[in-house]
Design an enzyme around this catalytic site. Sequence first.
Site, short mmCIF file in Angstrom:
data_model
loop_
_atom_site.label_atom_id
_atom_site.label_comp_id
_atom_site.label_asym_id
_atom_site.label_seq_id
_atom_site.Cartn_x
_atom_site.Cartn_y
_atom_site.Cartn_z
N TYR A 438 -13.52 -139.95 3.40
CA TYR A 438 -13.27 -139.65 1.98
C TYR A 438 -13.63 -140.82 1.07
CZ TYR A 438 -8.29 -141.38 2.51
OH TYR A 438 -7.13 -142.08 2.74
N GLU A 439 -13.79 -140.49 -0.20
CA GLU A 439 -14.30 -141.42 -1.23
C GLU A 439 -15.68 -141.97 -0.88
OE1 GLU A 439 -12.86 -141.22 -3.86
OE2 GLU A 439 -10.90 -140.50 -3.25
N GLY A 440 -16.46 -141.17 -0.18
CA GLY A 440 -17.82 -141.57 0.19
C GLY A 440 -17.86 -142.03 1.63
#
Length: 594
Positions: A438-440
């Site tokens: 998550y978040e890239g």
Amino acid sequence: MSYTAPVRDMMFDLEHLAGLDSIAKLPGFEDATPDTARAVLEECARFNQDVVAPLNRAGDLQPSTWKDGVVTTTPGFKQAFKQFAEGGWQGLQHPAEFSGQGLPKSISAACTEMLNSANLSFALCPLLSDGAIEALLTAGSDEQKQRYIPKLISGEWTGTMNLTEPQAGSDLALVRTRAEPQGDGSYRLFGQKIYITYGEHDMAENIVHLVLARLPDAPAGVKGISLFIVPKVIADGRRNDVWCASIEHKLGIKASPTAVLVFGDGKGAVGEGAVGELIGEANRGLEYMFIMMNAARYAVGLQGIAVAERAYQKAAAYAKDRVQSRPVDGSAAQSVAIIHHPDVRRMLMTMRALIEGARALALMAASLHDVGRAHADAHQRAAHEAAYEFLVPLVKGFSTEMSIEVASLGVQVHGGMGFIEETGAAQFYRDARILTIYEGTTAIQANDLVGRKTVRDAGALALNFARRVGQTEEALKATGDAQASAMAAQLATARAAYEQVVHFIAANGKSNPNAAYAGSVAYLMLAGILMAGWQLAQSWLATAHLPGEDAAFAQAKRSTAAFYCAHILPRCGALRDAVLQGADSVMALPVEAF
């Protein structure tokens, strides 16, 4: 097992690597002295050890539940969040004008690590609020700032980030949620968002959703995305038309409700369409959302360090307690605790060295951001902020990949008992697994490192970091110490590998992008390993300035740094070879063969 916050190690990094004394001389940070930092960290440690950490196991066993659009969090979470908010922890690094405490990011980062070590699922709620606050500070109108930020800082309200849709994961050009303008300047939103952390919960009276959506006349692609504020409860007290359709059932972070949100389903008290307001200018939403994402990416890097620390503490305690087999050196005739066995010691030292290196890198990076925000000279601000931006994908990518390795080693130290849920070692392994996603994802962080941080300036900033590593090598050799000289040689070899890769990436990024991007993750990991090793080498040098009563601590820091240089830095050579020699093999197999 209980959690003990590593306050001593954090303070060492803040004072000797992050330059806290210098930060306290910057405008606005005058109160951020080492004494203040120590008091804040010690109080933060008490809160997290006593209040938040005991809920970690409960959250795994009794996760959040959903029924008819209502989410109930793990028993104890609501009360703990109330204490968190009342303690002022949400506002630690946010401006005093909005009732925050205005402390440097470097101090706040240490506290963020503690919160995530204590309970990763719980800590995700404040993390998203931090991102919402940062986005509003940057792009919100004065009226929006005054209306929303104090409530977010007080914990009365929490924030979310709404990007992902079923068809639009990392490719936000595919976002379909639409925003229809109304005659009064407001908008009505329609669409569905998935993977919304704390998108619905019972810990605060309102939730402020920051939502990416398209206006009717928006251009195609990412240039046509705008950012909107959509509160769960609007100003007149009515429930907005945003509805939690379900929450996900996950491998880890089970207590954190990951929501599917539907906008404009007609279930609110405001009629059809979720009432929202535009943040900043139309069609600049992705630009504003990246502010949230960048803050969140750094914070997720801290989460990696945090989970790894918790896994290490549990493994070390088990290794001291578990008696099994006689020592190979014949030093005892009977079975001993497994911590006496060389391979167990190797695993624990690997865990410890990776954690301390990643922590040192993260806190040093935070100090660059502090200077980038507050220095009186514009050139210094720009230079330090650029250096911080270069390190963010390393903090996120390296630290989270590291957390999976460390949590896996923690299971291994426990042996068969690590595979049994009752010991708790497996939870850290499961929780850590989301952090590289998550978040890239790690690949997205690596693409950022290649494209925006290396190719764009032909590797100039990346090579400037290499120059600074070289200066540390010279300082180590100048000590005349045999251990320091060995570390200098190991650093030099790793730095040379890094420099070769930087030149390769810079040369091929535009002319042969498949070759550059095929090695992007290897480049990121090489850079992260080197930068963390550099900071541990700096810590070795800094131990010379510690008082005599810290002799045991200083020896532990030197031993950990030496282990890292001998056992972790050699990975850089293999990563270099994968980048320089492995590009063709990545794309060699035709698609039909998979």
